[in-house]
Design a protein around this motif. Structure first.
Motif, short mmCIF file in Angstrom:
data_model
loop_
_atom_site.label_atom_id
_atom_site.label_comp_id
_atom_site.label_asym_id
_atom_site.label_seq_id
_atom_site.Cartn_x
_atom_site.Cartn_y
_atom_site.Cartn_z
N GLY A 103 47.81 4.83 75.30
CA GLY A 103 48.05 4.97 73.87
C GLY A 103 48.75 3.77 73.29
O GLY A 103 48.65 2.65 73.80
N SER A 104 49.50 4.02 72.21
CA SER A 104 50.19 2.94 71.50
C SER A 104 51.67 2.88 71.81
O SER A 104 52.34 1.92 71.42
CB SER A 104 50.00 3.13 69.99
OG SER A 104 50.64 4.32 69.55
N SER A 105 52.22 3.88 72.51
CA SER A 105 53.67 3.96 72.70
C SER A 105 54.14 3.21 73.94
O SER A 105 53.47 3.20 74.97
CB SER A 105 54.10 5.42 72.80
OG SER A 105 53.66 6.00 74.01
N ASN A 106 55.32 2.60 73.81
CA ASN A 106 55.95 1.87 74.91
C ASN A 106 57.16 2.64 75.45
O ASN A 106 57.57 3.65 74.88
CB ASN A 106 56.43 0.50 74.41
CG ASN A 106 55.30 -0.45 74.12
OD1 ASN A 106 54.57 -0.85 75.01
ND2 ASN A 106 55.13 -0.80 72.85
N PHE A 107 57.73 2.10 76.52
CA PHE A 107 58.97 2.65 77.06
C PHE A 107 60.15 2.09 76.27
O PHE A 107 60.99 1.35 76.80
CB PHE A 107 59.13 2.26 78.54
CG PHE A 107 58.25 3.02 79.49
CD1 PHE A 107 57.62 4.19 79.11
CD2 PHE A 107 58.09 2.58 80.79
CE1 PHE A 107 56.82 4.90 80.00
CE2 PHE A 107 57.30 3.27 81.69
CZ PHE A 107 56.66 4.44 81.30
N ASN A 108 60.23 2.40 75.00
CA ASN A 108 61.38 2.00 74.21
C ASN A 108 61.70 3.09 73.18
O ASN A 108 60.90 3.98 72.92
CB ASN A 108 61.16 0.64 73.54
CG ASN A 108 60.05 0.63 72.51
OD1 ASN A 108 59.16 1.49 72.54
ND2 ASN A 108 60.06 -0.33 71.61
N ASN A 109 62.89 3.01 72.61
CA ASN A 109 63.36 4.06 71.71
C ASN A 109 62.49 4.16 70.46
O ASN A 109 62.24 5.26 69.95
CB ASN A 109 64.81 3.79 71.30
CG ASN A 109 65.77 3.87 72.47
OD1 ASN A 109 65.52 4.60 73.42
ND2 ASN A 109 66.84 3.10 72.42
N ARG A 110 62.03 3.03 69.95
CA ARG A 110 61.23 3.04 68.74
C ARG A 110 59.98 3.91 68.92
O ARG A 110 59.61 4.67 68.02
CB ARG A 110 60.81 1.62 68.37
CG ARG A 110 61.91 0.62 68.16
CD ARG A 110 61.35 -0.73 67.76
NE ARG A 110 60.67 -0.61 66.49
CZ ARG A 110 61.25 -0.80 65.31
NH1 ARG A 110 62.53 -1.12 65.26
NH2 ARG A 110 60.56 -0.68 64.20
N SER A 111 59.33 3.77 70.06
CA SER A 111 58.09 4.51 70.29
C SER A 111 58.33 6.01 70.40
O SER A 111 57.43 6.81 70.12
CB SER A 111 57.40 4.01 71.56
OG SER A 111 56.77 2.77 71.34
N LEU A 112 59.52 6.39 70.82
CA LEU A 112 59.81 7.81 71.02
C LEU A 112 60.35 8.49 69.76
O LEU A 112 60.19 9.71 69.62
CB LEU A 112 60.82 7.98 72.16
CG LEU A 112 60.45 7.37 73.50
CD1 LEU A 112 61.46 7.79 74.56
CD2 LEU A 112 59.05 7.75 73.93
N ARG A 113 60.95 7.72 68.85
CA ARG A 113 61.64 8.37 67.73
C ARG A 113 61.46 7.70 66.36
O ARG A 113 61.59 8.37 65.35
CB ARG A 113 63.15 8.42 68.02
CG ARG A 113 63.54 9.29 69.20
CD ARG A 113 63.69 10.72 68.76
NE ARG A 113 63.81 11.65 69.88
CZ ARG A 113 64.40 12.84 69.79
NH1 ARG A 113 64.94 13.22 68.64
NH2 ARG A 113 64.43 13.64 70.82
N LEU A 114 61.20 6.39 66.32
CA LEU A 114 61.30 5.67 65.04
C LEU A 114 59.95 5.27 64.45
O LEU A 114 59.78 5.27 63.23
CB LEU A 114 62.17 4.42 65.23
CG LEU A 114 62.54 3.65 63.97
CD1 LEU A 114 63.37 4.50 63.02
CD2 LEU A 114 63.32 2.38 64.35
N ASP A 115 58.97 4.92 65.29
CA ASP A 115 57.67 4.48 64.81
C ASP A 115 56.66 5.62 64.87
O ASP A 115 56.88 6.62 65.54
CB ASP A 115 57.16 3.31 65.67
CG ASP A 115 58.03 2.07 65.56
OD1 ASP A 115 58.83 2.00 64.60
OD2 ASP A 115 57.92 1.20 66.43
N THR A 116 55.53 5.45 64.19
CA THR A 116 54.42 6.40 64.34
C THR A 116 53.55 5.94 65.50
O THR A 116 53.18 4.77 65.57
CB THR A 116 53.57 6.49 63.07
OG1 THR A 116 53.14 5.18 62.71
CG2 THR A 116 54.37 7.08 61.93
N GLU A 117 53.23 6.86 66.41
CA GLU A 117 52.48 6.52 67.62
C GLU A 117 51.44 7.60 67.90
O GLU A 117 51.55 8.73 67.42
CB GLU A 117 53.41 6.42 68.84
CG GLU A 117 54.60 5.51 68.69
CD GLU A 117 54.29 4.05 68.90
OE1 GLU A 117 53.09 3.71 69.03
OE2 GLU A 117 55.23 3.23 68.93
#
Length: 508
Positions: A368-382
């Motif tokens: 997918g589009s999500s990484n192992f970082n906080n943004r991907s889990l909570r801040l960005d749309t993924e």
């Protein structure tokens, strides 16, 4: 803390709608696609078959880039191709939605502004900017939906500096920016699928369009078969989970399905977790890994990362956080089951890893589009998709999932997949297999801990540039931190030592 044993209800399937995924739908065909040379070519072939609606949702689009297949029908460059496609197919509506903040700089890339004006002049091409995200957040999904009959979802943006072949040759002549300047090798991955899963992705894309523009788009009723002949299915007739991240905003309910999917995948692993990610900066994921490393018989965990993040802010935030988290995990890894590697070319040039892939044992594949970082889990749309062998009817996919993992590792090591499979059979360890096959030239290089200065440590420990959600951007530093929530032995010892030192200073 006592030795941790992660408890998982193995009788229950991994995918749970409303928990770690949004929907589970069937795909008649599913293709795992590695690197943009193949992706651009098959996406172009698929878009040629669009008749009613072409919807692209992305972090960035660059109208100047070639999509490949010079001998094919229509112009080669993306911007000209869309104009030609709209003229050729009178009933076709083409809609593009891209992240707003990055768009302003992009408008002044070469002839981009002129192409955008040409798009806007066409009544059936619509370009909109997605600003429906928190301050400092971004729209990060990478989706194409064609007539609700075929969808692509993964980590590859249709933009500059993404194209590369799986060979990642040092002297690749086609790996150039639109201005003709070369760029370094790039590794990426995405997926394509049809059936009910593609229609579900159409629903998701239309929801995002509505959130960003306020315009409600109808689903496509007249659907055909737009699967391109150039795309060979990796799986057939499989059930597919779709997971999302949607950040918390005013009047918007947050969605953390991707975060939960990661945690559940890590908890469910028995032998091996193999992951490719642009970053390794999430404390929640690192903490879940730490719990598995404490187990006597936990899984091996191998992560492939780029040597350093791109840009000027990203290295400060992501590389510094990675160093701190890896340092902590190595303290816990007394069984030697955790490794982080970087790929490099035959000539020794680092290959930038932009892929977002997780393969657990031989039973689960996530891309997918999500990484192992906080943004991907909570801040960005993924948006991610998950194939699970424990879904009804999916039990036959295990061998192919294992083959995909071996193929990816073989690509990085410059060997044949059969060598990876043989090593795993003989050594019963992926780490031992990689170490035996590593060598000069095309290979995987172990991560080396850098020396961080005080400012870098402070930025990393306080998650200044990678906040864990919109609220944390404005939260007091006393209430946040890279190791917040870690209840592990080494932290208890450090705290106890600190208390004893403080007591001795007070004379107690």
């Amino acid at each position: 803390m006592a030795e941790s044993t992660v408890k998982v209800d193995e009788a229950a399937p991994l995918l749970q709608p409303g928990g770690n995924c949004w929907r589970i739908e069937e795909a008649g065909r599913f293709a795992f696609i590695v690197d943009a040379a193949d992706y651009f070519a098959v996406a172009r072939a698929a878009m040629l078959q669009a008749r009613r609606h072409l919807l692209l949702i992305g972090w960035d689009f660059d109208a100047r880039i070639p999509l490949g297949d010079k001998g094919g029908e229509g112009p080669e460059k993306l911007g000209d191709f869309f104009l030609w496609l709209a003229r050729r197919t009178p009933a076709l509506e083409i809609r593009l939605l891209r992240w707003d903040t990055g768009a302003f700089k992009a408008m002044f890339r070469g002839s981009t502004l002129l192409t955008v004006l040409r798009w806007k002049a066409h009544p059936r091409i619509t370009l909109k900017l997605d600003g429906a995200h928190p301050v400092a957040g971004s729209h990060h999904q990478k989706i194409i939906v064609i007539d609700d009959c075929l969808a692509f979802c993964g980590g590859i943006d249709i933009t500059s500096e993404r194209w590369d072949r799986r060979s990642h040759a040092d002297d690749e002549p086609a790996r150039r920016r639109p201005n003709g300047k070369p760029y370094d090798p790039w590794h990426d991955a995405t997926s394509g699928f049809d059936g009910a899963a593609a229609r579900a992705m159409g629903d998701l894309a239309r929801e995002r369009w509505l959130a960003a523009t306020g315009q409600r788009l109808p689903p496509v009723v007249e659907r055909g078969d737009c699967w391109p002949m150039e795309l060979k299915p990796t799986f057939e007739k499989v059930r597919l989970g779709i997971a999302r991240t949607r950040p918390e905003m005013k009047d918007v309910e947050p969605i953390h399905e991707i975060e939960q999917a990661y945690l559940d995948l890590i908890a469910r692993a028995r032998q091996l977790i193999y992951a490719e990610s642009q970053y390794f900066a999430s404390r929640k994921i690192a903490r879940a890994i730490a719990q598995r490393l404490l187990e006597e018989d936990g899984p091996e965990i191998v992560i492939v990362n780029p040597v350093t993040a791109e840009g000027w802010l990203e290295p400060l935030a992501m590389d510094s956080a990675r160093a701190r988290l890896v340092q902590a995990l190595r303290r816990l890894d007394r069984h030697g089951r955790f490794r982080l590697y970087h790929p490099r070319t035959a000539g020794g040039t680092p290959i930038y890893v932009h892929a977002k892939v997780v393969i657990v044992d031989d039973g689960w594949l996530r891309v997918g589009s999500s990484n192992f970082n906080n943004r991907s889990l909570r801040l960005d749309t993924e948006c991610d998709v998950v194939l699970a062998a424990d879904e009804p009817g999916n039990d036959r996919i295990r061998e192919t999932i294992a083959a995909l993992r071996n193929d990816l590792i073989a690509e990085h090591l410059g060997v044949e997949p059969k060598e990876i499979a043989a090593g795993l059979r003989e050594k019963r360890s992926l780490i031992a297999t990689i170490e035996a096959l590593r060598g000069p030239g095309r290979t995987l290089v172990p991560y080396e801990l850098p020396e961080l200065n005080a400012a870098e440590e402070w930025l990393a420990d306080n998650e200044i540039l990678d906040p864990e959600g919109p609220d944390q951007i404005f939260e007091s530093l006393n209430n946040r931190g890279l190791f917040s929530g870690w209840h592990l032995p080494w932290r208890h010892r450090r705290r106890a030592a600190g208390r004893r030192s403080a007591d001795s200073l007070r004379g107690e």
